[in-house]
Motif scaffolding. Structure first.
Motif, PDB file in Angstrom:
ATOM      1  N   MET A   1       4.210 -10.459  -2.200  1.00 24.46           N
ATOM      2  CA  MET A   1       4.768 -10.479  -3.688  1.00 24.46           C
ATOM      3  C   MET A   1       6.226 -10.662  -3.814  1.00 24.46           C
ATOM      4  O   MET A   1       6.893  -9.818  -3.363  1.00 24.46           O
ATOM      5  CB  MET A   1       4.376  -9.199  -4.332  1.00 24.46           C
ATOM      6  N   LYS A   2       6.642 -11.752  -4.313  1.00 20.19           N
ATOM      7  CA  LYS A   2       8.219 -12.058  -4.465  1.00 20.19           C
ATOM      8  C   LYS A   2       8.719 -10.983  -5.540  1.00 20.19           C
ATOM      9  O   LYS A   2       8.332 -10.750  -6.185  1.00 20.19           O
ATOM     10  CB  LYS A   2       8.420 -13.551  -5.168  1.00 20.19           C
ATOM     11  N   GLY A   3       9.869 -10.725  -5.100  1.00 21.83           N
ATOM     12  CA  GLY A   3      10.779  -9.857  -6.114  1.00 21.83           C
ATOM     13  C   GLY A   3      12.196  -9.937  -5.942  1.00 21.83           C
ATOM     14  O   GLY A   3      12.600 -10.682  -4.923  1.00 21.83           O
ATOM     15  N   ARG A   4      12.791  -9.296  -6.764  1.00 25.86           N
ATOM     16  CA  ARG A   4      14.473  -9.469  -7.047  1.00 25.86           C
ATOM     17  C   ARG A   4      14.971  -7.929  -6.977  1.00 25.86           C
ATOM     18  O   ARG A   4      14.396  -7.023  -7.474  1.00 25.86           O
ATOM     19  CB  ARG A   4      14.865 -10.081  -7.943  1.00 25.86           C
ATOM     20  N   LEU A   5      16.131  -7.837  -6.458  1.00 27.40           N
ATOM     21  CA  LEU A   5      16.853  -6.663  -6.521  1.00 27.40           C
ATOM     22  C   LEU A   5      18.150  -6.980  -7.312  1.00 27.40           C
ATOM     23  O   LEU A   5      18.513  -8.036  -7.066  1.00 27.40           O
ATOM     24  CB  LEU A   5      17.399  -5.988  -5.095  1.00 27.40           C
ATOM     25  N   VAL A   6      18.230  -6.289  -8.531  1.00 25.56           N
ATOM     26  CA  VAL A   6      19.138  -6.954  -9.590  1.00 25.56           C
ATOM     27  C   VAL A   6      20.148  -5.756  -9.733  1.00 25.56           C
ATOM     28  O   VAL A   6      19.807  -4.614 -10.001  1.00 25.56           O
ATOM     29  CB  VAL A   6      18.720  -7.183 -10.824  1.00 25.56           C
ATOM     30  N   LEU A   7      21.716  -5.872  -9.330  1.00 26.72           N
ATOM     31  CA  LEU A   7      22.643  -4.799  -9.767  1.00 26.72           C
ATOM     32  C   LEU A   7      23.164  -5.113 -11.064  1.00 26.72           C
ATOM     33  O   LEU A   7      23.380  -6.221 -11.461  1.00 26.72           O
ATOM     34  CB  LEU A   7      23.604  -5.060  -8.779  1.00 26.72           C
ATOM     35  N   GLU A   8      23.921  -4.119 -11.550  1.00 33.06           N
ATOM     36  CA  GLU A   8      24.628  -4.020 -12.889  1.00 33.06           C
ATOM     37  C   GLU A   8      25.748  -5.006 -13.008  1.00 33.06           C
ATOM     38  O   GLU A   8      26.212  -5.594 -14.002  1.00 33.06           O
ATOM     39  CB  GLU A   8      24.833  -2.690 -13.127  1.00 33.06           C
ATOM     40  N   ASP A   9      26.207  -5.187 -11.749  1.00 37.74           N
ATOM     41  CA  ASP A   9      27.229  -6.245 -11.828  1.00 37.74           C
ATOM     42  C   ASP A   9      27.018  -7.775 -11.688  1.00 37.74           C
ATOM     43  O   ASP A   9      27.821  -8.585 -11.544  1.00 37.74           O
ATOM     44  CB  ASP A   9      28.373  -5.932 -10.410  1.00 37.74           C
ATOM     45  N   GLY A  10      25.730  -8.067 -11.891  1.00 36.50           N
ATOM     46  CA  GLY A  10      25.069  -9.446 -11.929  1.00 36.50           C
ATOM     47  C   GLY A  10      24.707 -10.056 -10.464  1.00 36.50           C
ATOM     48  O   GLY A  10      24.115 -11.032 -10.205  1.00 36.50           O
ATOM     49  N   SER A  11      24.688  -9.242  -9.204  1.00 40.32           N
ATOM     50  CA  SER A  11      24.389  -9.562  -8.139  1.00 40.32           C
ATOM     51  C   SER A  11      22.940  -9.706  -8.066  1.00 40.32           C
ATOM     52  O   SER A  11      22.234  -8.304  -8.719  1.00 40.32           O
ATOM     53  CB  SER A  11      24.852  -8.801  -7.040  1.00 40.32           C
ATOM     54  N   ILE A  12      22.204 -10.599  -7.351  1.00 41.80           N
ATOM     55  CA  ILE A  12      20.803 -10.634  -7.273  1.00 41.80           C
ATOM     56  C   ILE A  12      20.342 -11.215  -6.105  1.00 41.80           C
ATOM     57  O   ILE A  12      20.861 -11.883  -5.403  1.00 41.80           O
ATOM     58  CB  ILE A  12      20.069 -11.749  -8.254  1.00 41.80           C
ATOM     59  N   ARG A 114      22.932  -5.730   5.110  1.00 40.14           N
ATOM     60  CA  ARG A 114      24.330  -5.657   5.325  1.00 40.14           C
ATOM     61  C   ARG A 114      25.374  -6.170   4.305  1.00 40.14           C
ATOM     62  O   ARG A 114      26.356  -5.400   3.904  1.00 40.14           O
ATOM     63  CB  ARG A 114      24.582  -6.521   6.638  1.00 40.14           C
ATOM     64  N   ALA A 115      24.715  -7.340   3.625  1.00 41.51           N
ATOM     65  CA  ALA A 115      25.692  -7.698   2.598  1.00 41.51           C
ATOM     66  C   ALA A 115      25.696  -6.809   1.209  1.00 41.51           C
ATOM     67  O   ALA A 115      26.616  -6.521   0.748  1.00 41.51           O
ATOM     68  CB  ALA A 115      25.157  -9.117   2.090  1.00 41.51           C
ATOM     69  N   LEU A 116      24.494  -6.317   1.164  1.00 43.35           N
ATOM     70  CA  LEU A 116      24.415  -5.057   0.026  1.00 43.35           C
ATOM     71  C   LEU A 116      25.175  -4.080   0.282  1.00 43.35           C
ATOM     72  O   LEU A 116      25.916  -3.437  -0.642  1.00 43.35           O
ATOM     73  CB  LEU A 116      22.850  -4.746  -0.139  1.00 43.35           C
ATOM     74  N   THR A 117      25.169  -3.340   1.472  1.00 52.80           N
ATOM     75  CA  THR A 117      26.057  -2.313   1.867  1.00 52.80           C
ATOM     76  C   THR A 117      27.487  -2.503   1.775  1.00 52.80           C
ATOM     77  O   THR A 117      28.421  -1.646   1.383  1.00 52.80           O
ATOM     78  CB  THR A 117      25.621  -1.927   3.223  1.00 52.80           C
ATOM     79  N   ARG A 118      27.927  -3.659   2.294  1.00 55.62           N
ATOM     80  CA  ARG A 118      29.381  -4.233   2.247  1.00 55.62           C
ATOM     81  C   ARG A 118      29.733  -4.121   0.679  1.00 55.62           C
ATOM     82  O   ARG A 118      30.908  -3.611   0.276  1.00 55.62           O
ATOM     83  CB  ARG A 118      29.465  -5.385   2.806  1.00 55.62           C
ATOM     84  N   LYS A 119      28.867  -4.680  -0.204  1.00 56.42           N
ATOM     85  CA  LYS A 119      29.183  -4.491  -1.831  1.00 56.42           C
ATOM     86  C   LYS A 119      29.399  -2.983  -2.152  1.00 56.42           C
ATOM     87  O   LYS A 119      30.303  -2.976  -2.846  1.00 56.42           O
ATOM     88  CB  LYS A 119      28.236  -5.378  -2.417  1.00 56.42           C
TER      89      LYS A 119
END
Length: 355
Positions: A1-12, A114-119
């Motif tokens: 099932m496709k999904g998304r992680l959405v952050l409050e700063d607008g990152s998806i 890795r990208a998420l953690t760096r953010k």
């Protein structure tokens, strides 16, 4: 099932949903442990948080009945690079995917962790949602912004035991453990050292605790902002000088507040099994297991009747306290480990020596 992680700063971040599958929200944090996901999932200190595992493959040894830190998961969600559907382990009882589904915890995989953690390291932890919905980006970002923050609500009361119970009934020493969301292995560490442990809810009064006639009092770990449990701070103020006190993690922060120190929120917290901590008395560095997003302010501690005993080697934050007048000390890290090294479990012996 496709999904998304959405952050409050607008990152998806795009990925695939696994486990329960329903939308969830929380503060997005990361843990650098290579193993121990089962203990992390069931640690009540993660209440209100969605945990990102930085190690790329999670679930490869499955789930077993021995390594739970509480009866059920407390995380709001789980983020991994890759989830293993077919684990191998002689203690295996189920796989991670089925376990999360049974316990109604939503996970997302295929994320560039890795990208998420760096953010999160550069910008700080932030609120977010895991969703399978196809709403437009603006609507999803607004949902992420609407997720409750960790501060401003009493999370301890949601994970604390509602009843008094006892373990190690016939043991020599009596310890009252104030349950702010205690990990099972804290209790086990005390019982294995000859302690009769009476676990009480976090809102138990000082008179009720002293009425149990303990040799010592343990302040456990737990979730959220320590400033959101003023009733517990007041209780510890009344207990100081009455009995030996040992605080762990949130319990360390509560002891500090009770002594007059101040706390603040860390940019991205300490969550992992390899954090170096220096013992200022011996100059020895211990590798520790940690899970916290708040810390005591160093300068506020220095003005009080408490000594700083341990410092974090990475950022210099307070990792240990000892009261100058009373039998009371605390550490910010987890001497009971699980997951992590057992370098610091001698602290339980130090506690018992104060009885």
């Amino acid at each position: 099932m496709k999904g998304r992680l959405v952050l409050e700063d607008g990152s998806i971040f795009e990925g695939e949903i696994f486990g329960y599958g329903e939308d969830t929200g929380g503060e997005i944090v990361f843990n650098t442990s290579m193993t121990g996901y089962q203990e992390i999932l069931t640690d009540p200190s993660y209440k209100g948080e969605i945990v990102t595992m930085t190690y790329p493959l999670i679930g490869n040894y499955g789930i077993n009945t021995d390594d739970f830190e509480s009866a059920a998961p407390h995380v709001n969600g789980l983020i991994v690079k890759e989830v293993c559907p077919e684990p191998e382990n002689w203690r295996l009882d189920s796989n991670l995917i089925d376990y999360l589904e049974r316990n109604k915890v939503t996970g997302i995989c295929g994320i560039d962790t890795r990208a998420l953690t760096r953010k999160l390291r550069s910008e700080g932890t932030m609120r977010g949602i895991i969703t399978k919905k196809d709403d437009d980006d603006t609507a999803l970002i607004n949902k992420a912004k609407a997720v409750p923050a960790l501060s401003g609500r009493d999370l301890v009361s949601t994970v604390s035991s509602k009843e008094v119970y006892q373990l190690g009934k016939d043991n020599k020493y009596r310890v009252v453990l104030i349950d702010c969301g205690a990990k099972k292995n804290i209790i086990t560490s005390l019982v294995n050292r000859g302690c009769q442990v009476t676990v009480v809810p976090a809102w138990t009064t000082a008179d009720e605790i002293l009425g149990l006639n303990p040799h010592g009092i343990m302040l456990s770990n737990g979730p959220g902002d320590p400033q959101d449990v003023p009733y517990l701070v007041d209780t510890v103020k009344k207990l100081l000088g009455e009995k030996a006190i040992f605080g762990i993690c949130l319990g360390h922060q509560i002891l500090g507040l009770a002594c007059g120190a101040e706390t603040f929120k860390l940019k991205f917290g300490h969550r992992g099994a390899n954090h170096p901590v220096k013992d200022l008395a011996s100059n020895r560095v211990y590798i520790t297991s940690q899970n916290h997003g708040f810390a005591l302010d160093n300068n506020s501690v220095k003005r009080l009747d408490i000594d700083i005993t341990h410092l974090n080697v990475n950022d210099g934050t307070v990792e240990g306290l000892s009261h100058k007048k009373y039998k009371a000390f605390s550490v910010q890290y987890h001497p009971e480990a699980c997951p992590g090294p057992e370098d610091s479990n001698y602290l339980f012996d130090k506690f018992i020596a104060l009885f």
